[in-house]
Motif scaffolding. Structure first.
Motif, mmCIF file in Angstrom:
data_model
loop_
_atom_site.group_PDB
_atom_site.id
_atom_site.type_symbol
_atom_site.label_atom_id
_atom_site.label_comp_id
_atom_site.label_asym_id
_atom_site.label_seq_id
_atom_site.Cartn_x
_atom_site.Cartn_y
_atom_site.Cartn_z
ATOM 1 N N MET A 179 0.838 -1.183 0.000
ATOM 2 C CA MET A 179 0.000 0.000 0.000
ATOM 3 C C MET A 179 0.886 1.251 0.000
ATOM 4 O O MET A 179 1.856 1.336 0.742
ATOM 5 C CB MET A 179 -0.906 -0.010 1.224
ATOM 6 N N ILE A 180 0.545 2.200 -0.830
ATOM 7 C CA ILE A 180 1.305 3.443 -0.941
ATOM 8 C C ILE A 180 0.769 4.456 0.071
ATOM 9 O O ILE A 180 -0.440 4.689 0.151
ATOM 10 C CB ILE A 180 1.196 4.046 -2.364
ATOM 11 N N GLU A 181 1.679 5.032 0.839
ATOM 12 C CA GLU A 181 1.323 6.072 1.812
ATOM 13 C C GLU A 181 1.949 7.391 1.370
ATOM 14 O O GLU A 181 3.121 7.443 1.005
ATOM 15 C CB GLU A 181 1.862 5.697 3.196
ATOM 16 N N VAL A 182 1.147 8.451 1.396
ATOM 17 C CA VAL A 182 1.616 9.794 1.078
ATOM 18 C C VAL A 182 1.782 10.544 2.388
ATOM 19 O O VAL A 182 0.827 10.687 3.143
ATOM 20 C CB VAL A 182 0.593 10.540 0.181
ATOM 21 N N LYS A 183 2.992 10.999 2.649
ATOM 22 C CA LYS A 183 3.254 11.708 3.903
ATOM 23 C C LYS A 183 3.634 13.156 3.609
ATOM 24 O O LYS A 183 4.575 13.415 2.863
ATOM 25 C CB LYS A 183 4.381 11.032 4.679
ATOM 26 N N ARG A 184 2.902 14.080 4.224
ATOM 27 C CA ARG A 184 3.261 15.498 4.163
ATOM 28 C C ARG A 184 4.273 15.773 5.264
ATOM 29 O O ARG A 184 4.074 15.357 6.409
ATOM 30 C CB ARG A 184 2.030 16.386 4.353
ATOM 31 N N THR A 185 5.325 16.474 4.909
ATOM 32 C CA THR A 185 6.384 16.739 5.869
ATOM 33 C C THR A 185 7.122 18.013 5.456
ATOM 34 O O THR A 185 6.564 18.840 4.734
ATOM 35 C CB THR A 185 7.326 15.498 5.962
ATOM 36 N N MET A 218 11.618 16.923 -7.282
ATOM 37 C CA MET A 218 10.917 15.709 -7.698
ATOM 38 C C MET A 218 11.928 14.608 -7.972
ATOM 39 O O MET A 218 12.845 14.779 -8.777
ATOM 40 C CB MET A 218 10.126 15.991 -8.982
ATOM 41 N N PHE A 219 11.748 13.471 -7.295
ATOM 42 C CA PHE A 219 12.652 12.349 -7.506
ATOM 43 C C PHE A 219 11.964 11.053 -7.123
ATOM 44 O O PHE A 219 11.267 10.986 -6.108
ATOM 45 C CB PHE A 219 13.924 12.509 -6.664
ATOM 46 N N VAL A 220 12.156 10.036 -7.961
ATOM 47 C CA VAL A 220 11.672 8.688 -7.676
ATOM 48 C C VAL A 220 12.866 7.746 -7.842
ATOM 49 O O VAL A 220 13.632 7.871 -8.804
ATOM 50 C CB VAL A 220 10.527 8.288 -8.639
ATOM 51 N N LEU A 221 13.017 6.839 -6.896
ATOM 52 C CA LEU A 221 14.105 5.863 -6.995
ATOM 53 C C LEU A 221 14.049 5.146 -8.342
ATOM 54 O O LEU A 221 12.953 4.804 -8.808
ATOM 55 C CB LEU A 221 14.011 4.834 -5.868
ATOM 56 N N GLY A 281 8.178 4.169 -13.412
ATOM 57 C CA GLY A 281 7.269 3.475 -14.303
ATOM 58 C C GLY A 281 6.079 2.853 -13.594
ATOM 59 O O GLY A 281 5.325 2.088 -14.195
ATOM 60 N N LYS A 282 5.886 3.175 -12.327
ATOM 61 C CA LYS A 282 4.790 2.595 -11.530
ATOM 62 C C LYS A 282 3.761 3.645 -11.104
ATOM 63 O O LYS A 282 2.939 3.381 -10.243
ATOM 64 C CB LYS A 282 5.358 1.913 -10.289
ATOM 65 N N GLY A 283 3.857 4.860 -11.670
ATOM 66 C CA GLY A 283 2.895 5.901 -11.327
ATOM 67 C C GLY A 283 3.239 6.685 -10.071
ATOM 68 O O GLY A 283 2.434 7.509 -9.622
ATOM 69 N N ILE A 284 4.415 6.452 -9.495
ATOM 70 C CA ILE A 284 4.805 7.130 -8.252
ATOM 71 C C ILE A 284 4.932 8.642 -8.492
ATOM 72 O O ILE A 284 4.411 9.445 -7.710
ATOM 73 C CB ILE A 284 6.129 6.559 -7.705
ATOM 74 N N ALA A 285 5.622 9.038 -9.556
ATOM 75 C CA ALA A 285 5.824 10.469 -9.832
ATOM 76 C C ALA A 285 4.491 11.175 -10.050
ATOM 77 O O ALA A 285 4.279 12.286 -9.548
ATOM 78 C CB ALA A 285 6.747 10.667 -11.029
ATOM 79 N N SER A 286 3.582 10.546 -10.775
ATOM 80 C CA SER A 286 2.265 11.149 -11.001
ATOM 81 C C SER A 286 1.523 11.336 -9.681
ATOM 82 O O SER A 286 0.875 12.365 -9.460
ATOM 83 C CB SER A 286 1.422 10.274 -11.938
ATOM 84 N N LYS A 287 1.627 10.349 -8.805
ATOM 85 C CA LYS A 287 0.958 10.441 -7.499
ATOM 86 C C LYS A 287 1.566 11.577 -6.666
ATOM 87 O O LYS A 287 0.848 12.301 -5.984
ATOM 88 C CB LYS A 287 1.051 9.115 -6.756
ATOM 89 N N GLU A 294 6.146 2.880 0.553
ATOM 90 C CA GLU A 294 5.521 1.574 0.404
ATOM 91 C C GLU A 294 6.147 0.685 1.460
ATOM 92 O O GLU A 294 7.374 0.509 1.480
ATOM 93 C CB GLU A 294 5.752 1.006 -0.998
ATOM 94 N N ASN A 295 5.327 0.149 2.357
ATOM 95 C CA ASN A 295 5.821 -0.661 3.474
ATOM 96 C C ASN A 295 6.921 0.069 4.251
ATOM 97 O O ASN A 295 7.978 -0.498 4.540
ATOM 98 C CB ASN A 295 6.336 -2.014 2.971
ATOM 99 N N ASP A 296 6.669 1.325 4.545
ATOM 100 C CA ASP A 296 7.590 2.180 5.309
ATOM 101 C C ASP A 296 8.913 2.468 4.603
ATOM 102 O O ASP A 296 9.863 2.930 5.229
ATOM 103 C CB ASP A 296 7.881 1.594 6.707
ATOM 104 N N TYR A 297 8.997 2.188 3.307
ATOM 105 C CA TYR A 297 10.216 2.469 2.532
ATOM 106 C C TYR A 297 9.928 3.640 1.582
ATOM 107 O O TYR A 297 8.981 3.589 0.800
ATOM 108 C CB TYR A 297 10.641 1.227 1.746
ATOM 109 N N ALA A 298 10.746 4.666 1.675
ATOM 110 C CA ALA A 298 10.546 5.870 0.852
ATOM 111 C C ALA A 298 10.921 5.593 -0.600
ATOM 112 O O ALA A 298 12.066 5.222 -0.890
ATOM 113 C CB ALA A 298 11.379 7.019 1.404
ATOM 114 N N LEU A 299 9.945 5.775 -1.493
ATOM 115 C CA LEU A 299 10.143 5.518 -2.921
ATOM 116 C C LEU A 299 10.433 6.778 -3.729
ATOM 117 O O LEU A 299 11.068 6.716 -4.774
ATOM 118 C CB LEU A 299 8.884 4.873 -3.521
#
Length: 150
Positions: A1-7, A75-78, A83-89, A52-57
Motif C-alpha cells: 500500500m502506498i502512503e503519502v506523507k506530508r512533511t 521531484m525524484f523517484v528511486l 514506471g509505476k505511477g509514483i511520480a504522477s501520485k 511503500e511498506n515504510d520504505y521511501a520511494l
C-alpha cells in the motif's frame, strides 16, 4: 500500500532521496551543478514523501514563487520504482496541497536532458513556457507551467 506523507525538508527520508537526486544531477548538469545547487539547498515547508511498506520511494516539494504561483521542486523517484505511477501520485498530491494553500498556478524547471521527466510533466498537463527567474539564460533548462483548477 502506498502512503503519502506530508512533511518538511527536515525529513530524513526526503534528505536521503534528494541526496541521491543531487548525485544523479551531477552527471546530468556537469559544469552547471554549482549553479543549480544554490536553488536546491533550501528549507522547504511543503514536502511529500511516498512510502511503500515504510520504505521511501520518491519525493517532491513546492514553495511559493510569487502571489498565487507555486514552484514544484525536488521531484525524484528511486530508479527501481520508476514506471509505476509514483511520480504522477507525487505531483497530484502536491497540486492538491498547492490548491489548499491558495495557489492557482504551478511552475517548474527541469533539465532538457531529463526527457522522461519532461514527457511526464507534459502528460500531466504542463506546458513549456519561457525560462523564468534564475533560469532565463540557462540553455539546459526547460521551464513549464500548469494552471491549477478546482
Amino acid at each position: 500500500m502506498i502512503e503519502v506523507k506530508r512533511t518538511t525538508s527536515d525529513n530524513a527520508d526526503f534528505k536521503r532521496l534528494t541526496n541521491l537526486f543531487d548525485a544523479y544531477l551531477v552527471e546530468i548538469d556537469g559544469d552547471e551543478k554549482d549553479f543549480f545547487a544554490q536553488y536546491n539547498q533550501i528549507y522547504i515547508k511543503n514536502v511529500i514523501v511516498l512510502y511503500e511498506n515504510d520504505y521511501a520511494l520518491g519525493c517532491g516539494a513546492f514553495k511559493g514563487y510569487e502571489n498565487e504561483v507555486a514552484e514544484l521542486k525536488r521531484m525524484f523517484v528511486l530508479p527501481e520504482s520508476r514506471g509505476k505511477g509514483i511520480a504522477s501520485k507525487i505531483v497530484d498530491s502536491l497540486e492538491s496541497w498547492m490548491k489548499e494553500e491558495g495557489f492557482s498556478k504551478c511552475i517548474l524547471e527541469t533539465s532538457r536532458y531529463l526527457e522522461p521527466a519532461v514527457a511526464l510533466y507534459k502528460k500531466l498537463g504542463f506546458t513549456i513556457i519561457p525560462n523564468y527567474g534564475p533560469y532565463k539564460n540557462v540553455s539546459s533548462s526547460i521551464c513549464m507551467q500548469k494552471m491549477l483548477t478546482s
